[in-house]
Design a protein around this motif. Structure first.
Motif, short mmCIF file in Angstrom:
data_model
loop_
_atom_site.label_atom_id
_atom_site.label_comp_id
_atom_site.label_asym_id
_atom_site.label_seq_id
_atom_site.Cartn_x
_atom_site.Cartn_y
_atom_site.Cartn_z
N TYR A 76 8.73 3.67 -16.95
CA TYR A 76 7.99 2.44 -16.75
C TYR A 76 7.19 2.34 -15.45
O TYR A 76 6.21 1.60 -15.39
CB TYR A 76 8.94 1.24 -16.78
N SER A 77 7.62 3.01 -14.38
CA SER A 77 7.06 2.70 -13.07
C SER A 77 5.54 2.90 -13.00
O SER A 77 4.81 2.03 -12.49
CB SER A 77 7.75 3.53 -11.98
N GLU A 78 5.05 4.01 -13.52
CA GLU A 78 3.61 4.26 -13.47
C GLU A 78 2.85 3.28 -14.36
O GLU A 78 1.76 2.81 -14.02
CB GLU A 78 3.30 5.70 -13.88
N THR A 79 3.42 2.98 -15.52
CA THR A 79 2.78 2.04 -16.45
C THR A 79 2.65 0.66 -15.82
O THR A 79 1.62 -0.01 -15.94
CB THR A 79 3.61 1.94 -17.75
N PHE A 170 10.15 -4.52 -11.37
CA PHE A 170 8.79 -4.82 -11.82
C PHE A 170 7.92 -5.26 -10.64
O PHE A 170 6.79 -4.77 -10.47
CB PHE A 170 8.81 -5.90 -12.90
N VAL A 171 8.44 -6.18 -9.84
CA VAL A 171 7.68 -6.65 -8.69
C VAL A 171 7.42 -5.50 -7.72
O VAL A 171 6.31 -5.35 -7.19
CB VAL A 171 8.43 -7.80 -7.99
N GLY A 172 8.45 -4.68 -7.49
CA GLY A 172 8.30 -3.56 -6.58
C GLY A 172 7.23 -2.58 -7.04
O GLY A 172 6.42 -2.11 -6.24
N CYS A 173 7.23 -2.27 -8.34
CA CYS A 173 6.22 -1.35 -8.87
C CYS A 173 4.82 -1.92 -8.73
O CYS A 173 3.86 -1.19 -8.43
CB CYS A 173 6.52 -1.01 -10.32
N ARG A 174 4.66 -3.21 -8.96
CA ARG A 174 3.35 -3.83 -8.80
C ARG A 174 2.88 -3.79 -7.34
O ARG A 174 1.69 -3.78 -7.05
CB ARG A 174 3.40 -5.29 -9.28
N LEU A 175 3.87 -3.74 -6.41
CA LEU A 175 3.53 -3.70 -4.99
C LEU A 175 3.42 -2.28 -4.45
O LEU A 175 3.22 -2.09 -3.25
CB LEU A 175 4.59 -4.48 -4.19
N GLY A 176 3.57 -1.30 -5.35
CA GLY A 176 3.38 0.09 -4.93
C GLY A 176 4.63 0.93 -4.86
O GLY A 176 4.57 2.10 -4.42
N LEU A 177 5.77 0.40 -5.29
CA LEU A 177 6.99 1.20 -5.28
C LEU A 177 6.89 2.33 -6.30
O LEU A 177 6.43 2.12 -7.42
CB LEU A 177 8.19 0.31 -5.62
#
Length: 371
Positions: A76-79, A170-177
């Protein structure tokens, strides 16, 4: 090309779910609500064989968190980072996977706890069974705050934390995690929580450690010496588990304190669990559907085992059974047979159909339909 599913990790999740049952077998010493005088773990069925699981089976939940972190960062992270999936769609996928069975079992346990309270004047094992805790568990937020008590279907505490972790992820991935060393930041942030709330800490540390090892897996699987590295890591993981089991068999003071042993939790959640997941992922060469089956039913077997215990305890009150009636090997074996059978039926006829219904037209196009 990366595989779409790692069945060895599914099997590990299934084994972890079944391991927790050994830790909770002690519940049968409290058939009338109070622990029987003189109860001892050594009386539990086949204790000499399964001693490590009876003593430390609670730690199998930590494997869930690491496995979840690995799978979510992998798939999911890249998506999420490139905004190819909306928050609503992500929530729909998670809701359809977790909520239907949780809701049914919450209602069933609430009814059975009421029946137990009518018969014994108190609740069974988990005592915080009031309206506020019911509402919290109804929305799966019962363990979103520090030192929250377990209530109703107690093992659902980890499901509640999973939901919180999904939000943070989800929030972290949107912020660049991303997977890899960046995921160590929330891991390090989770360490101080061990002294405030070990449940929350174990969830945060384990989940994001799963994100750390995804990057290692992707790098090592294409390494020129990938097979040799996989064998080496596999041997290291086996040695780690052998050492842990040896310490448990010897009642080592290094493991004293149970869930409050921060040293053990750090070594387990940051060391042995991630090492095991990485080793298994690297070893995977051929898909084995029968291993996938263990993962498919893992959520059901995990959530069902306490309601099944509670149902048996209510029956014991009618039949005059004592704790010793549950301390026999054949009873343990029969419990597992029933639990696995119920898990398979639940997945086939309840979980999967409702996922189809709730996910609608997106079902066939989802690359992570079983996650």
């Amino acid at each position: 090309m990366e595989p779409k599913r790692l069945t060895s990790l599914d099997a590990l999740r299934g084994i972890a779910a079944l391991s927790v049952v050994f830790w909770h077998w002690q519940h049968f010493f409290a058939l009338d609500g109070d622990w029987q005088d003189g109860w001892s773990r050594t009386q539990e069925p086949l204790f000499w064989l399964f001693k490590p699981l009876y003593l430390q089976g609670w730690a199998a939940v930590d494997l869930f968190f690491v496995l979840s972190g690995f799978v979510f960062f992998w798939l999911y992270s890249e998506t999420i980072a490139r905004r190819a999936i909306t928050p609503l769609r992500f929530a729909q996928l998670r809701f359809s996977r977790l909520y239907p069975l949780h809701l049914v079992l919450l209602l069933a346990v609430a009814a059975m706890q009421y029946a137990f309270w009518r018969a014994n004047g108190q609740f069974f094992i988990y005592r915080a069974n009031d309206v506020p805790h019911f509402l919290a568990q109804l929305f799966l937020v019962q363990n979103w705050y520090l030192r929250a008590p377990q209530s109703f279907d107690g093992p659902a505490w980890s499901v509640s934390l999973e939901c919180l972790l999904y939000v943070l992820f989800f929030v972290g991935c949107r912020l660049g995690l991303r997977s890899g060393w960046r995921a160590l930041v929330p891991v390090l942030a989770g360490v101080p929580l061990l002294w405030l709330d070990e449940h929350v800490a174990r969830g945060v540390i384990g989940f994001f450690m799963g994100g750390v090892i995804v990057a290692l897996w992707r790098s090592l699987r294409v390494h020129a010496r990938a097979r040799a590295i996989a064998r080496g890591l596999g041997l290291a993981a086996l040695a780690g588990w052998a050492a842990l089991f040896a310490l448990l068999y010897r009642d080592s003071p290094l493991l004293a304190g149970g869930e409050g042993n921060a040293g053990f939790l750090l070594a387990f959640d940051c060391g042995l669990c991630p090492l095991t997941v990485l080793a298994l992922a690297l070893q995977e060469r051929v898909q084995r559907p029968w291993l996938g089956f263990l993962g498919d039913i893992s959520y059901a077997t995990y959530l069902l085992h306490f309601p099944l215990q509670l149902a048996l305890v209510l029956l014991a009150g009618q039949m005059g059974w004592t704790p010793q009636d549950f301390m026999q090997g054949w009873v343990l074996a029969a419990f597992y047979v029933v639990l696995i059978g119920l898990g398979a039926l639940t997945y086939r006829w309840f979980e999967r159909p409702l996922q189809n219904l709730l996910r609608g037209a997106y079902w066939k196009s989802s690359a992570v339909a079983g996650s």
